[in-house]
Design an enzyme around this catalytic site. Structure first.
Site, PDB file in Angstrom:
ATOM      1  N   LEU A 106      -1.008  -4.097 -12.848  1.00  0.00           N
ATOM      2  CA  LEU A 106       0.089  -3.443 -12.143  1.00  0.00           C
ATOM      3  C   LEU A 106       0.340  -4.117 -10.803  1.00  0.00           C
ATOM      4  O   LEU A 106      -0.524  -4.106  -9.918  1.00  0.00           O
ATOM      5  CB  LEU A 106      -0.217  -1.952 -11.926  1.00  0.00           C
ATOM      6  CG  LEU A 106       0.195  -1.023 -13.073  1.00  0.00           C
ATOM      7  CD1 LEU A 106      -0.600  -1.306 -14.332  1.00  0.00           C
ATOM      8  CD2 LEU A 106       0.025   0.426 -12.675  1.00  0.00           C
ATOM      9  N   TYR A 137      -0.106  -7.577   0.978  1.00  0.00           N
ATOM     10  CA  TYR A 137      -0.196  -6.845  -0.297  1.00  0.00           C
ATOM     11  C   TYR A 137       0.583  -7.594  -1.383  1.00  0.00           C
ATOM     12  O   TYR A 137       0.098  -7.794  -2.508  1.00  0.00           O
ATOM     13  CB  TYR A 137       0.382  -5.456  -0.049  1.00  0.00           C
ATOM     14  CG  TYR A 137       0.603  -4.544  -1.234  1.00  0.00           C
ATOM     15  CD1 TYR A 137      -0.445  -3.847  -1.818  1.00  0.00           C
ATOM     16  CD2 TYR A 137       1.896  -4.312  -1.714  1.00  0.00           C
ATOM     17  CE1 TYR A 137      -0.217  -2.954  -2.860  1.00  0.00           C
ATOM     18  CE2 TYR A 137       2.135  -3.426  -2.756  1.00  0.00           C
ATOM     19  CZ  TYR A 137       1.075  -2.744  -3.326  1.00  0.00           C
ATOM     20  OH  TYR A 137       1.306  -1.861  -4.354  1.00  0.00           O
ATOM     21  N   HIS A 180       3.705   7.022   1.049  1.00  0.00           N
ATOM     22  CA  HIS A 180       5.061   6.503   0.839  1.00  0.00           C
ATOM     23  C   HIS A 180       6.082   7.557   1.279  1.00  0.00           C
ATOM     24  O   HIS A 180       5.752   8.721   1.466  1.00  0.00           O
ATOM     25  CB  HIS A 180       5.262   6.156  -0.642  1.00  0.00           C
ATOM     26  CG  HIS A 180       4.462   4.977  -1.078  1.00  0.00           C
ATOM     27  ND1 HIS A 180       3.332   5.104  -1.849  1.00  0.00           N
ATOM     28  CD2 HIS A 180       4.615   3.650  -0.854  1.00  0.00           C
ATOM     29  CE1 HIS A 180       2.831   3.900  -2.069  1.00  0.00           C
ATOM     30  NE2 HIS A 180       3.579   3.004  -1.483  1.00  0.00           N
ATOM     31  N   ARG A 239      16.139   2.539  -1.748  1.00  0.00           N
ATOM     32  CA  ARG A 239      14.950   2.466  -2.596  1.00  0.00           C
ATOM     33  C   ARG A 239      15.249   3.089  -3.954  1.00  0.00           C
ATOM     34  O   ARG A 239      16.114   3.958  -4.089  1.00  0.00           O
ATOM     35  CB  ARG A 239      13.764   3.217  -1.965  1.00  0.00           C
ATOM     36  CG  ARG A 239      13.196   2.601  -0.691  1.00  0.00           C
ATOM     37  CD  ARG A 239      12.493   1.281  -0.949  1.00  0.00           C
ATOM     38  NE  ARG A 239      11.895   0.730   0.264  1.00  0.00           N
ATOM     39  CZ  ARG A 239      12.525  -0.056   1.147  1.00  0.00           C
ATOM     40  NH1 ARG A 239      13.796  -0.398   0.961  1.00  0.00           N
ATOM     41  NH2 ARG A 239      11.885  -0.514   2.213  1.00  0.00           N
TER      42      ARG A 239
HETATM   43  N1  LIG Z   1       2.638   4.222  -5.627  1.00  0.00           N
HETATM   44  C1  LIG Z   1       3.641   3.378  -5.681  1.00  0.00           C
HETATM   45  O1  LIG Z   1       4.753   3.684  -5.245  1.00  0.00           O
HETATM   46  C2  LIG Z   1       3.458   2.036  -6.308  1.00  0.00           C
HETATM   47  C3  LIG Z   1       2.268   1.605  -6.851  1.00  0.00           C
HETATM   48  N2  LIG Z   1       2.180   0.367  -7.399  1.00  0.00           N
HETATM   49  C4  LIG Z   1       0.932  -0.136  -7.999  1.00  0.00           C
HETATM   50  O2  LIG Z   1       0.510   0.752  -9.021  1.00  0.00           O
HETATM   51  C5  LIG Z   1      -0.925   0.780  -9.069  1.00  0.00           C
HETATM   52  C6  LIG Z   1      -1.399   2.212  -8.944  1.00  0.00           C
HETATM   53  O3  LIG Z   1      -0.995   2.708  -7.684  1.00  0.00           O
HETATM   54  P1  LIG Z   1      -1.155   4.251  -7.299  1.00  0.00           P
HETATM   55  O4  LIG Z   1      -1.578   5.015  -8.492  1.00  0.00           O
HETATM   56  O5  LIG Z   1       0.051   4.627  -6.531  1.00  0.00           O
HETATM   57  O6  LIG Z   1      -2.364   4.176  -6.265  1.00  0.00           O
HETATM   58  P2  LIG Z   1      -3.402   5.319  -5.875  1.00  0.00           P
HETATM   59  O7  LIG Z   1      -3.850   5.017  -4.482  1.00  0.00           O
HETATM   60  O8  LIG Z   1      -2.848   6.657  -6.168  1.00  0.00           O
HETATM   61  O9  LIG Z   1      -4.590   5.056  -6.878  1.00  0.00           O
HETATM   62  C7  LIG Z   1      -5.370   3.900  -6.813  1.00  0.00           C
HETATM   63  C8  LIG Z   1      -6.710   4.190  -7.416  1.00  0.00           C
HETATM   64  O10 LIG Z   1      -7.536   3.026  -7.275  1.00  0.00           O
HETATM   65  C9  LIG Z   1      -8.809   3.426  -6.822  1.00  0.00           C
HETATM   66  N3  LIG Z   1      -9.456   2.375  -6.051  1.00  0.00           N
HETATM   67  C10 LIG Z   1      -9.028   1.810  -4.900  1.00  0.00           C
HETATM   68  N4  LIG Z   1      -9.917   0.901  -4.474  1.00  0.00           N
HETATM   69  C11 LIG Z   1     -10.929   0.900  -5.377  1.00  0.00           C
HETATM   70  C12 LIG Z   1     -12.139   0.192  -5.487  1.00  0.00           C
HETATM   71  N5  LIG Z   1     -12.515  -0.725  -4.550  1.00  0.00           N
HETATM   72  N6  LIG Z   1     -12.956   0.442  -6.529  1.00  0.00           N
HETATM   73  C13 LIG Z   1     -12.614   1.367  -7.452  1.00  0.00           C
HETATM   74  N7  LIG Z   1     -11.472   2.071  -7.412  1.00  0.00           N
HETATM   75  C14 LIG Z   1     -10.640   1.833  -6.378  1.00  0.00           C
HETATM   76  C15 LIG Z   1      -8.529   4.629  -5.942  1.00  0.00           C
HETATM   77  O11 LIG Z   1      -9.687   5.389  -5.775  1.00  0.00           O
HETATM   78  P3  LIG Z   1      -9.985   6.045  -4.319  1.00  0.00           P
HETATM   79  O12 LIG Z   1      -8.769   6.868  -4.000  1.00  0.00           O
HETATM   80  O13 LIG Z   1     -11.226   6.820  -4.531  1.00  0.00           O
HETATM   81  O14 LIG Z   1     -10.142   4.869  -3.399  1.00  0.00           O
HETATM   82  C16 LIG Z   1      -7.438   5.342  -6.730  1.00  0.00           C
HETATM   83  O15 LIG Z   1      -7.968   6.189  -7.701  1.00  0.00           O
HETATM   84  C17 LIG Z   1      -1.407  -0.141  -7.959  1.00  0.00           C
HETATM   85  O16 LIG Z   1      -1.667  -1.406  -8.462  1.00  0.00           O
HETATM   86  C18 LIG Z   1      -0.220  -0.192  -7.012  1.00  0.00           C
HETATM   87  O17 LIG Z   1      -0.233  -1.381  -6.273  1.00  0.00           O
HETATM   88  C19 LIG Z   1       3.253  -0.476  -7.440  1.00  0.00           C
HETATM   89  C20 LIG Z   1       4.440  -0.116  -6.934  1.00  0.00           C
HETATM   90  C21 LIG Z   1       4.657   1.169  -6.340  1.00  0.00           C
HETATM   91  C1  LIG Z   2       5.923   0.961  -3.067  1.00  0.00           C
HETATM   92  C2  LIG Z   2       6.142   0.094  -1.894  1.00  0.00           C
HETATM   93  O1  LIG Z   2       5.830   0.830  -0.729  1.00  0.00           O
HETATM   94  C3  LIG Z   2       5.886   0.157   0.533  1.00  0.00           C
HETATM   95  O2  LIG Z   2       7.143  -0.313   0.811  1.00  0.00           O
HETATM   96  P1  LIG Z   2       8.350   0.618   1.163  1.00  0.00           P
HETATM   97  O3  LIG Z   2       9.242   0.775   0.008  1.00  0.00           O
HETATM   98  O4  LIG Z   2       8.981   0.106   2.377  1.00  0.00           O
HETATM   99  O5  LIG Z   2       7.597   1.997   1.371  1.00  0.00           O
HETATM  100  P2  LIG Z   2       7.694   3.392   2.034  1.00  0.00           P
HETATM  101  O6  LIG Z   2       7.782   4.389   0.957  1.00  0.00           O
HETATM  102  O7  LIG Z   2       6.568   3.582   2.997  1.00  0.00           O
HETATM  103  O8  LIG Z   2       9.033   3.387   2.924  1.00  0.00           O
HETATM  104  C4  LIG Z   2      10.310   3.313   2.369  1.00  0.00           C
HETATM  105  C5  LIG Z   2      11.356   3.492   3.436  1.00  0.00           C
HETATM  106  O9  LIG Z   2      11.332   4.855   3.872  1.00  0.00           O
HETATM  107  C6  LIG Z   2      11.305   4.912   5.289  1.00  0.00           C
HETATM  108  N1  LIG Z   2      10.708   6.186   5.723  1.00  0.00           N
HETATM  109  C7  LIG Z   2      11.371   7.174   6.360  1.00  0.00           C
HETATM  110  N2  LIG Z   2      10.558   8.182   6.682  1.00  0.00           N
HETATM  111  C8  LIG Z   2       9.326   7.820   6.202  1.00  0.00           C
HETATM  112  C9  LIG Z   2       8.069   8.469   6.233  1.00  0.00           C
HETATM  113  O10 LIG Z   2       7.892   9.570   6.756  1.00  0.00           O
HETATM  114  N3  LIG Z   2       7.037   7.800   5.602  1.00  0.00           N
HETATM  115  C10 LIG Z   2       7.192   6.593   5.014  1.00  0.00           C
HETATM  116  N4  LIG Z   2       6.127   6.011   4.407  1.00  0.00           N
HETATM  117  N5  LIG Z   2       8.395   5.944   5.009  1.00  0.00           N
HETATM  118  C11 LIG Z   2       9.432   6.551   5.591  1.00  0.00           C
HETATM  119  C12 LIG Z   2      10.562   3.657   5.679  1.00  0.00           C
HETATM  120  O11 LIG Z   2      10.768   3.325   7.033  1.00  0.00           O
HETATM  121  C13 LIG Z   2      11.148   2.646   4.697  1.00  0.00           C
HETATM  122  O12 LIG Z   2      12.388   2.192   5.161  1.00  0.00           O
HETATM  123  C14 LIG Z   2       4.959  -0.971   0.543  1.00  0.00           C
HETATM  124  O13 LIG Z   2       3.717  -0.465   0.494  1.00  0.00           O
HETATM  125  C15 LIG Z   2       5.214  -1.896  -0.621  1.00  0.00           C
HETATM  126  O14 LIG Z   2       4.210  -2.782  -0.697  1.00  0.00           O
HETATM  127  C16 LIG Z   2       5.396  -1.190  -1.941  1.00  0.00           C
HETATM  128  O15 LIG Z   2       5.059  -1.676  -3.000  1.00  0.00           O
END
Ligand SMILES: NC(=O)C1=CN([C@@H]2O[C@H](COP(=O)(O)OP(=O)(O)OC[C@H]3O[C@@H](n4cnc5c(N)ncnc54)[C@H](OP(=O)(O)O)[C@@H]3O)[C@@H](O)[C@H]2O)C=CC1
Ligand SMILES: C[C@H]1O[C@H](OP(=O)(O)OP(=O)(O)OC[C@H]2O[C@@H](n3cnc4c(=O)[nH]c(N)nc43)[C@H](O)[C@@H]2O)[C@@H](O)[C@@H](O)C1=O
EC number: 1.1.1.271
Length: 347
Positions: A106, A137, A180, A239
């Protein structure tokens, strides 16, 4: 995948990993394996090696990563690049060594250049400079794609990469600083609504503090009052948001139906990753207004332009995904309403 195939979900307690686990269970997969972060630190090469040697999974969903919103990415730059490179190096390499049949890595749509054409097709990867706030990242994620691709080419593995848009859903991170935008705004608006109703006890409970003065300190820091909520940036960036269960469903669909060879157009072994999104985006201001309506907060929205906007637009081109036969189901308003109901239930 056979229903009794041994499937390892890395990150099974996270936003996406928990949804992948749920989707697989719903479909009748019976041999799922997973470890908490505490039980298996995926940055620890010796521990990951021992885990793969012992368990010998057939399929791997790599959903463990260091993840956060714009400020977290921009602040903990070293942690984001180091942790993500370590996790993916360990899991991808051990998957190769132990003969995993298929792996799904992912990534994220932040891999694409800041000025990529909109919507962003897969082949805009590495065609220009990245957005600075999440560059470390993104570089780690690009390394993950190239690692899967290189292992496929050199070793004949079947490792696929998916690039999801911004995700939200159950088990999301609601931290006011590191999360986020979507969960952050749900929580801020909820707190503002409680304040406007004079529900001090509920505000303290939500923030986990025992004195209202302490709660006031936090609320001030994040621009939350009974009459207004602060939005970071200008509100103009756009977004695209995908419900985490849709994301999980797409991951399982790709694992079940797609092989490296299917997404490798003839002669183009570089074009092996797949965007996952809805193909629809909205501005942050519009998102805030949707959340405001669903939470029922009637105050004002203010914009703190000292906070970063990040990329102005990152709409995914989902034609490859649609061509494979998958499309999202949950509209944004419905997802936000579901997530707010879940948040309230957890209180
Ligand atoms: N959320 C989003 O908007 C987006 C996410 N992604 C990608 O999707 C994937 C999943 O993300 P998401 O579910 O949101 O992330 P989360 O933070 O919700 O979950 C990540 C998981 O990975 C575990 N983890 C982190 N570090 C370690 C480690 N060193 N060893 C073992 N486990 C670990 C965390 O455990 P713990 O919490 O205990 O550390 C957690 O359970 C990622 O690759 C992310 O980059 C991509 C685009 C957008
Ligand atoms: C998933 C994605 O997530 C990240 O990128 P991003 O899209 O910029 O993420 P974001 O959700 O934090 O913000 C989106 C927008 O929203 C605005 N914004 C307003 N008010 C709040 C606020 O209260 N919190 C946050 N976090 N943002 C805010 C903020 O200023 C920005 O303009 C990276 O981790 C990237 O690596 C990645 O993969």
């Amino acid at each position: 995948m056979n229903k009794d195939a041994k499937i390892y979900i890395a990150g099974h307690r996270g936003l996406v990993g928990s949804a992948i686990k749920g989707d697989l269970e719903k479909k009748g997969y019976t041999n799922l394996i997973y470890k908490t972060h505490k039980e298996l630190d995926l940055t620890n090469t010796a521990a990951v090696t021992a885990f793969f040697e012992k368990e010998q999974p057939e399929y791997v969903f790599l959903a463990a990563a260091k993840v956060g919103g714009i400020v977290a990415n921009n602040t903990y730059r070293a942690d984001f690049i180091y942790t993500n490179l370590m996790i993916q190096n360990n899991v991808i390499h051990q998957s190769y060594l132990s003969g995993v049949k298929k792996l799904l890595f992912l990534g994220s749509t932040c891999i694409y250049p800041k000025q990529a054409p909109q919507p962003m097709p897969e082949d805009s990867l590495l065609t220009g400079p990245l957005e600075y706030t999440n560059e470390p990242y993104a570089i780690a994620k690009i390394a993950g794609i190239k690692m899967c691709e290189s292992y496929n080419i050199q070793y004949g593995t079947n490792f696929l990469s998916v690039m999801p848009t911004n995700l939200y859903g159950y088990n999301d991170n609601f931290d006011l600083e590191k999360s986020h935008v979507l969960p952050a705004l749900i929580r801020k608006m909820h707190l503002a609504k409680l304040l406007s109703e004079g529900k001090k006890e509920a505000v303290m409970r939500d923030l986990g503090v025992s004195a209202f003065a302490k709660a006031e300190e936090t609320l001030k820091k994040y621009g939350v009052s009974g009459t207004s909520v602060e939005i970071w940036g200008t509100g103009a960036p756009r977004r695209e948001f995908l419900w985490s269960q849709d994301m999980a469903n797409a991951c399982v669909f790709i694992m079940e139906n797609t092989n490296f060879a299917d997404v490798t157009p003839e002669g183009d072994v570089r074009n092996t990753h797949i965007n996952i999104g809805t193909g629809e985006d909205i501005s942050i201001k519009e998102l805030a207004q949707i959340i405001q309506k669903i939470v029922g907060f009637t105050g004002q929205l203010t914009f703190n332009t000292s906070k970063p906007d990040g990329t102005l637009r990152k709409l995914t081109d989902v034609s490859k995904l649609h061509g494979l036969g998958w499309k999202h189901k949950v509209p944004l308003e419905e997802g936000v309403a579901r997530l707010y109901a879940w948040y309230l239930e957890k209180q």
